[in-house]
Scaffold this active site. Structure first.
Site, PDB file in Angstrom:
ATOM      1  N   CYS A   1       0.849  -1.189   0.000  1.00  0.00           N
ATOM      2  CA  CYS A   1       0.000   0.000   0.000  1.00  0.00           C
ATOM      3  C   CYS A   1       0.888   1.243   0.000  1.00  0.00           C
ATOM      4  O   CYS A   1       1.885   1.317   0.708  1.00  0.00           O
ATOM      5  CB  CYS A   1      -0.969  -0.035   1.178  1.00  0.00           C
ATOM      6  SG  CYS A   1      -0.604   1.082   2.515  1.00  0.00           S
ATOM      7  N   GLU A   2       0.510   2.198  -0.827  1.00  0.00           N
ATOM      8  CA  GLU A   2       1.382   3.362  -0.994  1.00  0.00           C
ATOM      9  C   GLU A   2       1.277   4.334   0.179  1.00  0.00           C
ATOM     10  O   GLU A   2       2.094   5.229   0.313  1.00  0.00           O
ATOM     11  CB  GLU A   2       1.072   4.079  -2.312  1.00  0.00           C
ATOM     12  CG  GLU A   2      -0.263   4.772  -2.375  1.00  0.00           C
ATOM     13  CD  GLU A   2      -0.507   5.398  -3.751  1.00  0.00           C
ATOM     14  OE1 GLU A   2       0.222   5.076  -4.691  1.00  0.00           O
ATOM     15  OE2 GLU A   2      -1.440   6.206  -3.850  1.00  0.00           O
ATOM     16  N   HIS A   3       0.300   4.156   1.041  1.00  0.00           N
ATOM     17  CA  HIS A   3       0.165   5.073   2.174  1.00  0.00           C
ATOM     18  C   HIS A   3       1.019   4.670   3.364  1.00  0.00           C
ATOM     19  O   HIS A   3       1.418   5.508   4.154  1.00  0.00           O
ATOM     20  CB  HIS A   3      -1.305   5.159   2.610  1.00  0.00           C
ATOM     21  CG  HIS A   3      -2.190   5.678   1.527  1.00  0.00           C
ATOM     22  ND1 HIS A   3      -3.441   5.164   1.264  1.00  0.00           N
ATOM     23  CD2 HIS A   3      -1.981   6.647   0.613  1.00  0.00           C
ATOM     24  CE1 HIS A   3      -3.960   5.804   0.240  1.00  0.00           C
ATOM     25  NE2 HIS A   3      -3.105   6.703  -0.178  1.00  0.00           N
ATOM     26  N   HIS A   4       1.262   3.355   3.512  1.00  0.00           N
ATOM     27  CA  HIS A   4       2.016   2.879   4.673  1.00  0.00           C
ATOM     28  C   HIS A   4       3.212   2.010   4.308  1.00  0.00           C
ATOM     29  O   HIS A   4       3.958   1.597   5.202  1.00  0.00           O
ATOM     30  CB  HIS A   4       1.092   2.071   5.600  1.00  0.00           C
ATOM     31  CG  HIS A   4      -0.111   2.842   6.063  1.00  0.00           C
ATOM     32  ND1 HIS A   4      -1.316   2.821   5.387  1.00  0.00           N
ATOM     33  CD2 HIS A   4      -0.270   3.676   7.107  1.00  0.00           C
ATOM     34  CE1 HIS A   4      -2.174   3.602   6.019  1.00  0.00           C
ATOM     35  NE2 HIS A   4      -1.570   4.136   7.064  1.00  0.00           N
TER      36      HIS A   4
ATOM     37  N   GLN B   1      -5.576  -0.354  -3.699  1.00  0.00           N
ATOM     38  CA  GLN B   1      -6.243  -1.507  -4.310  1.00  0.00           C
ATOM     39  C   GLN B   1      -7.139  -1.112  -5.484  1.00  0.00           C
ATOM     40  O   GLN B   1      -7.228  -1.825  -6.484  1.00  0.00           O
ATOM     41  CB  GLN B   1      -7.041  -2.251  -3.226  1.00  0.00           C
ATOM     42  CG  GLN B   1      -7.615  -3.583  -3.716  1.00  0.00           C
ATOM     43  CD  GLN B   1      -8.355  -4.330  -2.622  1.00  0.00           C
ATOM     44  OE1 GLN B   1      -7.974  -4.257  -1.449  1.00  0.00           O
ATOM     45  NE2 GLN B   1      -9.389  -5.047  -2.988  1.00  0.00           N
TER      46      GLN B   1
ATOM     47  N   HIS C   1      -5.392  -5.827   4.171  1.00  0.00           N
ATOM     48  CA  HIS C   1      -4.349  -4.806   4.251  1.00  0.00           C
ATOM     49  C   HIS C   1      -3.720  -4.839   5.638  1.00  0.00           C
ATOM     50  O   HIS C   1      -4.416  -4.616   6.638  1.00  0.00           O
ATOM     51  CB  HIS C   1      -4.952  -3.419   3.988  1.00  0.00           C
ATOM     52  CG  HIS C   1      -5.427  -3.245   2.570  1.00  0.00           C
ATOM     53  ND1 HIS C   1      -4.875  -2.331   1.709  1.00  0.00           N
ATOM     54  CD2 HIS C   1      -6.395  -3.889   1.873  1.00  0.00           C
ATOM     55  CE1 HIS C   1      -5.486  -2.404   0.531  1.00  0.00           C
ATOM     56  NE2 HIS C   1      -6.416  -3.340   0.611  1.00  0.00           N
TER      57      HIS C   1
ATOM     58  N   CYS D   1      -1.873  -2.700   6.934  1.00  0.00           N
ATOM     59  CA  CYS D   1      -1.964  -1.384   7.592  1.00  0.00           C
ATOM     60  C   CYS D   1      -3.284  -1.255   8.353  1.00  0.00           C
ATOM     61  O   CYS D   1      -3.380  -0.476   9.294  1.00  0.00           O
ATOM     62  CB  CYS D   1      -1.790  -0.250   6.587  1.00  0.00           C
ATOM     63  SG  CYS D   1      -2.987  -0.225   5.240  1.00  0.00           S
TER      64      CYS D   1
HETATM   65 ZN   LIG Z   1      -2.140   1.454   3.996  1.00  0.00          ZN
END
Ligand SMILES: [Zn+2]
Length: 206
Positions: free
Chosen positions: A94-97, A135, A163, A165
């Protein structure tokens, strides 16, 4: 650890170092220090290089091109029934975490005189998965690449994933799954086609 296995590990490590530039490893060392760890202790000594190698592998999809994967493997046929490849294992970040999300991907398309080699579809899924993703975008990119290269009457892609995260931080219940879908052409316009796909992947009429 025996001398032999130590040497094997060092050899493997030398290879790893050749592959990575070391830029990421240096930052990982700083990161370990900043959480109070000692990057020089035995267990962590080679971790920065290992991380770099793993991270470069897991993001290797940037170096690949969907057209190169699919174009050599598109064949003319007179088959006009739905092609479904289901339960493709999927691992992405995931690109956020920068934490993994993983699950299954189901892909279907309705050929218009052309099909693509079946093994190419999991490769396409891997290629887009080995980039930093959300996703929803991953789902769309897989569908769009098949639409562009095979030019079928329609494409359907469904991804079911967990996920880390979310589950590791307790944001969601441990077993919660995120489901995304992308429906193009006949899969969007024709309910019967869409329902057939969903039934084939075990997601019909719940
Ligand atoms: Zn994430």
């Amino acid at each position: 650890m025996s001398d032999m296995s130590k040497r094997t590990e060092e050899l493997a490590l030398a290879e790893e170092q050749e592959l990575g530039s070391g830029a990421i490893a240096g930052m990982v060392r700083a990161m370990l220090e900043s959480v109070g760890e000692n990057p020089q202790r035995d267990g962590l000594r080679h971790t920065p290089e290992r991380f770099e190698r793993a991270f470069r592998y897991l993001t290797g999809g940037y170096q690949q091109d969907p057209e190169k994967i699919l174009n050599g493997a598109v064949f003319d046929v007179c088959y006009d029934e739905m092609v479904v490849v289901k339960d493709i294992e999927l691992y992405s970040l995931c690109e956020h975490h920068l934490l993994p999300f993983f699950g299954k991907c189901h892909v279907a398309y309705l050929p218009d005189k052309k099909v693509v080699g079946l093994s190419k579809i999991p490769r396409l899924v891997n290629m887009f998965s080995r980039r930093l993703q959300i996703q929803e975008r991953l789902t769309n990119q897989i569908a769009q690449a098949i639409q562009n290269c095979v030019n079928p009457l329609g494409v359907g892609v469904v991804i079911e994933a967990r996920h880390l995260c979310m589950v590791m931080r307790g944001v969601e219940k441990q077993n919660s799954e995120t489901i995304t879908s992308a429906m193009l052409g006949a899969f969007r316009d024709n309910q019967q086609t869409r329902d057939e796909f969903l039934a084939l992947i075990g997601r019909g009429n719940r």
